[in-house]
Design an enzyme around this catalytic site. Structure first.
Site, PDB file in Angstrom:
ATOM      1  N   LYS A   1      33.432  33.334  41.754  1.00 42.63           N
ATOM      2  CA  LYS A   1      34.203  33.681  42.857  1.00 42.63           C
ATOM      3  C   LYS A   1      33.319  33.812  44.037  1.00 42.63           C
ATOM      4  O   LYS A   1      32.267  34.291  43.920  1.00 42.63           O
ATOM      5  CB  LYS A   1      35.092  35.075  42.747  1.00 42.63           C
ATOM      6  CG  LYS A   1      35.910  35.514  43.766  1.00 42.63           C
ATOM      7  CD  LYS A   1      36.945  36.580  43.345  1.00 42.63           C
ATOM      8  CE  LYS A   1      37.826  36.957  44.396  1.00 42.63           C
ATOM      9  NZ  LYS A   1      37.400  37.678  45.682  1.00 42.63           N
TER      10      LYS A   1
ATOM     11  N   CYS B   1      31.029  39.033  48.135  1.00 48.22           N
ATOM     12  CA  CYS B   1      30.674  40.590  48.837  1.00 48.22           C
ATOM     13  C   CYS B   1      30.401  40.305  50.171  1.00 48.22           C
ATOM     14  O   CYS B   1      29.427  39.828  50.517  1.00 48.22           O
ATOM     15  CB  CYS B   1      29.772  41.216  47.966  1.00 48.22           C
ATOM     16  SG  CYS B   1      29.867  43.118  48.790  1.00 48.22           S
TER      17      CYS B   1
ATOM     18  N   GLY C   1      44.398  40.461  45.209  1.00 49.22           N
ATOM     19  CA  GLY C   1      43.578  41.761  45.353  1.00 49.22           C
ATOM     20  C   GLY C   1      44.450  42.698  46.037  1.00 49.22           C
ATOM     21  O   GLY C   1      45.195  43.465  45.322  1.00 49.22           O
ATOM     22  N   ARG C   2      44.148  43.061  47.455  1.00 47.24           N
ATOM     23  CA  ARG C   2      44.847  44.230  48.073  1.00 47.24           C
ATOM     24  C   ARG C   2      46.382  44.130  47.821  1.00 47.24           C
ATOM     25  O   ARG C   2      46.904  45.215  48.171  1.00 47.24           O
ATOM     26  CB  ARG C   2      44.681  44.157  49.566  1.00 47.24           C
ATOM     27  CG  ARG C   2      43.003  44.420  49.418  1.00 47.24           C
ATOM     28  CD  ARG C   2      42.524  44.262  51.318  1.00 47.24           C
ATOM     29  NE  ARG C   2      42.759  42.586  51.438  1.00 47.24           N
ATOM     30  CZ  ARG C   2      43.221  42.297  52.911  1.00 47.24           C
ATOM     31  NH1 ARG C   2      42.863  43.183  53.536  1.00 47.24           N
ATOM     32  NH2 ARG C   2      43.241  40.974  53.012  1.00 47.24           N
TER      33      ARG C   2
ATOM     34  N   GLY D   1      43.297  35.515  48.787  1.00 42.69           N
ATOM     35  CA  GLY D   1      43.535  35.837  50.330  1.00 42.69           C
ATOM     36  C   GLY D   1      44.878  35.833  50.794  1.00 42.69           C
ATOM     37  O   GLY D   1      45.770  34.795  50.574  1.00 42.69           O
ATOM     38  N   ASP D   2      45.519  37.125  51.085  1.00 42.01           N
ATOM     39  CA  ASP D   2      46.730  37.320  51.741  1.00 42.01           C
ATOM     40  C   ASP D   2      47.961  37.010  50.898  1.00 42.01           C
ATOM     41  O   ASP D   2      49.142  36.185  51.150  1.00 42.01           O
ATOM     42  CB  ASP D   2      46.966  36.260  53.116  1.00 42.01           C
ATOM     43  CG  ASP D   2      45.982  36.749  54.196  1.00 42.01           C
ATOM     44  OD1 ASP D   2      45.424  37.685  53.981  1.00 42.01           O
ATOM     45  OD2 ASP D   2      46.001  36.067  55.151  1.00 42.01           O
TER      46      ASP D   2
ATOM     47  N   MET E   1      38.304  45.195  42.256  1.00 41.72           N
ATOM     48  CA  MET E   1      38.116  45.936  43.585  1.00 41.72           C
ATOM     49  C   MET E   1      37.586  47.360  43.254  1.00 41.72           C
ATOM     50  O   MET E   1      37.728  47.928  42.053  1.00 41.72           O
ATOM     51  CB  MET E   1      39.561  46.165  44.030  1.00 41.72           C
ATOM     52  CG  MET E   1      39.889  45.044  44.792  1.00 41.72           C
ATOM     53  SD  MET E   1      41.944  45.441  45.267  1.00 41.72           S
ATOM     54  CE  MET E   1      42.704  45.239  43.717  1.00 41.72           C
ATOM     55  N   ALA E   2      36.319  47.594  43.962  1.00 45.15           N
ATOM     56  CA  ALA E   2      35.408  48.677  43.673  1.00 45.15           C
ATOM     57  C   ALA E   2      36.308  50.090  43.719  1.00 45.15           C
ATOM     58  O   ALA E   2      37.006  50.317  44.515  1.00 45.15           O
ATOM     59  CB  ALA E   2      34.388  48.822  44.680  1.00 45.15           C
TER      60      ALA E   2
ATOM     61  N   GLN F   1      33.363  41.331  35.968  1.00 50.35           N
ATOM     62  CA  GLN F   1      32.786  40.708  36.868  1.00 50.35           C
ATOM     63  C   GLN F   1      31.360  41.167  36.988  1.00 50.35           C
ATOM     64  O   GLN F   1      31.127  42.435  36.974  1.00 50.35           O
ATOM     65  CB  GLN F   1      33.504  40.755  38.140  1.00 50.35           C
ATOM     66  CG  GLN F   1      32.771  39.998  39.222  1.00 50.35           C
ATOM     67  CD  GLN F   1      33.375  40.097  40.446  1.00 50.35           C
ATOM     68  OE1 GLN F   1      33.449  40.954  41.169  1.00 50.35           O
ATOM     69  NE2 GLN F   1      33.850  39.086  41.079  1.00 50.35           N
TER      70      GLN F   1
END
Length: 384
Positions: A151, A111, A237-238, A214-215, A27-28, A80
């Site tokens: 990815k 992206c 990720g998030r 995802g999620d 994650m940037a 990455q």
């Protein structure tokens, strides 16, 4: 908090054995050395760097060379790469290998950012199937014994899906694993990830691990994804934003030793303070580190009884002492707030039409003029 559990499922990516089938997603501006070290202190898995632009690495851009450095405690080391030109990406891989910068390399084809996709990069690139296969093939050859993974997203939109074809192409090219963010580029980060697509990819790609992304907001989500899709591991990720101890929950969920977390406000405050301290060390600049941690304030204290004055102060703090003074005003015994601290965090956005080069969808091939235009996609950006 209670954590759902599943049978132990170690993950092997090339020669790398992971006791816990969990990968930190790039994650940037987030997954720098400081955040990776913090996550690793709580759990186990593979922790991937911020996305590195291959051209910037080949040109030895100063900030890029800093980003590819790992702390001595980080092992295995993972980087990455992003790019659109097979030769440039292969050259970047050769630098990483020759100079021993990493033990694992991942390629970003996920992206969805318009300024990348409008030049054919990121999630738009697998539509040009021959170019995609050429990039992965050359990168795998350049990597040698270093495992290289891919990815990607489901495709550009629901009418232009590429994930099955791209997954098989990556497998044929010698990739060590493939990871799918189960959204299209057009969905960006909105709505719900299509976990069924992860299951479809797992059925299509049979000789290498398939990872789902995802999620995943909790360990329970990870257990549920793997049970539903039969994927070999998860990419988070998030869900770990402001919650690096999620990796401890994940380790426990998959049978590894992990200390249970009682996420009182005091525990969260200590984690936030540790994050700030590691950022100061990473940037070698107290002001810079304290400014960088400001973006994490809302994520860490989501749902907790932290007043507006303290939140504002933390979002303006420029020294560790200032942070300590503010954190000292909190009720450290305040318990974990439950549902108020759960769920989605980070950017979501709305579905949008993917920005693409002119006539991009008319052909799966790429001409010389389009190839030249795509080089403009090699910019400092991230996502996936």
């Amino acid at each position: 908090m209670t954590v759902a559990t599943a049978p132990a499922r170690p993950l092997r990516i090339g020669p790398i054995d992971l006791d816990v089938p969990v990968v930190l997603a790039p994650m940037a501006g987030i997954t720098n050395t400081a955040f990776r070290r913090l996550c690793r202190e709580y759990g186990a898995g593979l922790y991937v760097s911020e996305m590195i632009t291959s051209r910037a690495l080949v040109e030895r851009n100063e900030s890029t060379m800093r980003l590819i450095r790992h702390h001595e405690s980080e092992t295995p080391r993972s980087i990455q790469l992003y790019g659109v030109d097979p030769k440039t990406i292969a050259d970047a891989v050769r630098i990483i290998v020759a100079e021993d910068h990493a033990d694992h390399i991942d390629l970003n084809f996920g992206c969805p950012v318009p300024k990348v996709t409008r030049r054919g990069g990121g999630a738009a690139l697998p539509w040009k199937n021959r170019l995609f296969a050429d990039i992965v093939t050359q990168a795998v050859k350049a990597a040698g014994d270093i495992p290289l993974t891919v990815k990607m997203r489901k495709g550009i939109d629901h009418d232009h899906l590429t994930f099955i074809e791209a997954g098989r192409a990556a497998e044929d090219a010698g990739a060590a694993a493939v990871a799918l963010h189960a959204r299209t580029a057009g969905e960006y980060y909105s709505g719900h990830a299509d976990w069924n697509a992860i299951g479809e990819l797992k059925q299509a790609v049979t000789s290498i691990p398939v990872l789902g992304n995802g999620d995943i907001w909790s360990a329970e989500d990870a257990v549920r994804m793997m049970g539903q899709t039969d994927c070999d591991g998860v990419v988070v990720g998030r869900g770990c934003l402001g919650r690096p101890w999620l990796f401890g929950d994940l380790a426990a969920a998959f049978g590894a030793e992990s200390t249970p977390v009682d996420a009182t406000l005091g525990f969260v405050a200590d984690a936030f303070r540790r994050h700030a301290e590691l950022l100061v060390e990473f940037f070698d600049d107290e002001d810079h580190g304290c400014r960088d941690v400001r973006k994490h304030v809302a994520w860490y204290f989501k749902g907790y009884p932290v007043g507006g004055d303290i939140r504002t102060g933390l979002a303006m703090a420029s020294s560790l002492q200032h942070i300590d003074d503010l954190l000292g005003q909190l009720d450290r015994d305040a318990p974990y707030p439950g549902a108020d601290a759960e769920g989605q965090r980070g950017r979501a956005g709305r579905p949008k039409r993917t920005s693409l080069p002119d006539k991009w969808l008319e052909s799966r091939e790429i001409g010389e003029s389009t190839s030249e235009m795509m080089r403009g996609a090699e910019i400092e950006n991230s996502g996936g």
